[in-house]
Design an enzyme around this catalytic site. Structure first.
Site, short mmCIF file in Angstrom:
data_model
loop_
_atom_site.label_atom_id
_atom_site.label_comp_id
_atom_site.label_asym_id
_atom_site.label_seq_id
_atom_site.Cartn_x
_atom_site.Cartn_y
_atom_site.Cartn_z
N TYR B 142 1.10 -1.22 -0.01
CA TYR B 142 0.01 -0.10 -0.07
C TYR B 142 1.01 1.22 -0.17
CZ TYR B 142 -4.22 -2.80 0.86
OH TYR B 142 -5.31 -3.67 1.12
N LYS B 193 3.33 -15.75 2.21
CA LYS B 193 3.14 -16.42 0.82
C LYS B 193 4.55 -16.71 0.46
CE LYS B 193 0.77 -18.42 -2.57
NZ LYS B 193 -0.35 -19.33 -2.46
N ASP B 225 -3.35 -17.95 1.26
CA ASP B 225 -4.63 -18.65 0.64
C ASP B 225 -4.98 -19.58 1.74
OD1 ASP B 225 -2.06 -19.82 0.04
OD2 ASP B 225 -3.20 -20.91 -1.72
N ASP B 249 -5.16 -6.66 5.69
CA ASP B 249 -6.54 -6.04 5.34
C ASP B 249 -7.71 -7.18 4.97
OD1 ASP B 249 -8.30 -4.00 4.59
OD2 ASP B 249 -7.28 -3.51 2.86
N ASP B 253 -10.58 -8.30 7.72
CA ASP B 253 -12.18 -7.85 7.33
C ASP B 253 -13.06 -9.56 7.18
OD1 ASP B 253 -11.99 -5.19 7.30
OD2 ASP B 253 -11.54 -4.89 5.07
MG LIG Z 1 -4.22 -21.45 -3.19
MG LIG Z 2 -10.33 -3.24 4.79
#
Ligand SMILES: [Mg+2]
Ligand SMILES: [Mg+2]
Lengths: 358, 358
Positions: B142, B193, B225, B249, B253
């Site tokens: 970000y 990841k 994931d 984020d 959420d």
């Molecule tokens: Mg995957």
């Molecule tokens: Mg958010």
């Protein structure tokens, strides 16, 4: 003109589940006069054992010539850590994806009403769920350059990766999503983080442009954090979701778990010519291989996707999916989706039941 | 030594919910001899109306001097599109985060057993859920450079962003997570990841190093994931989750929606001195402002987090959380969490009930 379908069993439960899917394909081939021709090849661990490579030259030639490829599953403990990385069973999958430029990954999240109780979500939220997640598979931050770990002037290390998409990459995955939506609920939700990330500002712009070519499809946009929420709260609001490689990885995995039955989920990877590679979302389950107890329905559903997306046989695809729903209505269940009051059947009994229901 | 607590109402329902949280804080201040001193200041839309800036100079001075800040909520339709971006109510929030270097965002996902039926998940999966997500808030993709949209030699445009973390940035957010875990379930799950992204390879390395300093805390690693899946399938496996800005984020959420009651969720943003900014996760709800019907419990829970993380008063925090659970046991509910057979109460009645239960 006949269509050339390459069938590859792979490893683990691959041979058993492919056998049932092939039965189903051969039966719809007759019923709907599809003029499918079948060939076979090897991919993965057993391919390595026989040919010294998980994606042998012979397979490569057949794959390039095929209109569509139906695949079982790859890998098992007998190959773990035995070979260099590029010769492992999983490397065969990466090789064929890159060789055929399979940039579009289609991951449905489907919950048959008959299986809704198995979902972690309340049944009413997922019964009849039918989302298609279209994930870009060959670009974005998983492949972007520059990348690495460098040492800064102050002596500390810094890791970095680059998320990158060009207009043409965005446009071609967008087309896949819009065309898929035309065959389904006519809605595309493009997922981005355009309030923060420029790469997805461009993504959103290209999707908006592209939408003009598909006036019959409704395009909406959603931020990825909100999409992760909406999938949990109200997943049935979605028809087709299109997004980049990283967001697609996260959201398609999240969505698959909502369904409660990973043994039912197919997948497809397509290139620009709609040539496609079709395989179940689940793995090779070496622990139950050869016992005739694996669930063949994800592979059968993958065959239905193949009919729809690569073989231009949407009606035959509908027929296969209806037959799967029919056997569930009959109460037939393999072990992984078994519940009280249902009839437990073997892999081959399930395949036979689908063929009978066609 | 006395501790200085800055209280800011903000906009919308801010004044009503802050009033109740302050009642609670004043009562535990007496009960536990905490020696808290309260000051007030303005932040957001009403601050702009009065001082011409959403983060006025006077607020800045008081914020820098405070040990902790309790905040209500920001924004409303009367300010939408009325001013330049940097003078909007929300800009006040960004300003204070950057001014105080609040790099650690703590987002609990809590489901009181009494409210588990409101979750989209089956109640048994979420009743008693208590996860703390620690999100890095000032780095990562970000904020990373280079970023933008450029035109390639072939004439097409390309969007790009950079995900970047240095060892020191990773270490300081890791410390927050390990220290929080020491006050809780003593488990940290670091989400990355690392099988694909180098920036998270470094992330994982630094977390592993850091873990040696916290032998009483168990560190595990999970791919993002998979984390998105595990939150849906088995959320109670987690204690503290620590991750970067983007993954945090998405996952925080997603986790907030699992709980089924966003009106109950607090949040905190901390800097290296454990100075903290505490606010409910929900927004300013201008549609119900001034009606004494908003749910003050997320703000009261934020005050509890403030006691624990910035004021060194963990026992007082426990006392407040127990009081909240107690009023739920009594069947008291504001409109947003109302269900059959319960007693509907106003904002101030709910605050009074918590004070009485302390
Ligand atoms: Mg995957
Ligand atoms: Mg958010």
């Amino acid at each position: 003109m006949s269509k050339n379908v390459l069938v590859m069993e792979g490893d683990g439960i691959g041979p058993e589940i492919i056998r049932e899917a092939r039965k189903v394909l051969e039966r719809v081939n007759e019923l709907d006069n599809l003029d499918l021709e079948f060939t076979e090849a090897m991919l993965g661990g057993r391919a390595y054992d026989k040919h010294g490579h998980p994606y042998p030259e012979e397979t490569r030639e057949k794959a390039r010539a095929a209109d569509a490829i139906l695949f079982g599953s790859v890998g098992g403990p007998q190959w773990d850590g035995k070979t260099e990385r590029h010769l492992r069973p999983e490397a065969g999958l990466l090789d064929i994806r890159s060789d055929l430029d399979l940039f579009a990954n289609l991951r449905p999240a489907i919950t048959f009403a008959q299986l809704a109780d198995a979902s972690p979500l309340k049944p009413e939220l997922v019964a009849g769920l039918d989302i298609l997640i279209v994930r870009e598979l060959t670009g974005g931050i998983y492949f972007g350059e520059p990348r690495g770990i460098r040492t800064l002037e102050n002596g500390e290390r810094q890791g970095y990766n680059t998320d990158v998409y060009s207009e043409s990459e965005i446009r071609r995955i967008g087309k896949v999503a819009f065309e898929a939506a035309q065959k389904r609920g006519k809605k595309v939700c493009s997922v981005d983080k355009a309030n923060v990330m420029e790469v997805t500002v461009l993504w959103r712009e290209v999707m908006d442009e592209l939408a003009k070519d598909y006036p019959d499809v409704e395009l909406t946009h959603m931020y990825v954090d909100n999409a992760a929420m909406q999938l949990v709260v109200n997943p049935k609001q979605f028809d087709v979701i299109v997004t980049g490689n990283l967001f697609g990885d996260i959201l398609s995995d999240e969505a698959s778990m909502l369904t409660g039955s990973i043994g039912m989920l197919p997948s497809a990877s397509l290139n620009e010519g709609n040539q496609g590679f079709y395989e179940p979302s689940h793995g090779s389950a070496p622990d139950i291989a050869g016992q005739n107890i694996a669930n063949p329905l994800a592979t059968i559903m993958s065959a239905a996707m193949m009919l729809r997306y690569s073989l231009g046989a949407g009606a035959a695809a509908d027929r296969v999916e209806a037959a799967v729903s029919n056997v569930l209505d009959q109460g037939l269940r393999t072990g992984d989706i078994m519940s009280e009051g249902m009839t437990k059947v073997s892999t081959s009994e399930m395949g036979d039941a689908v063929v009978a229901a066609l």
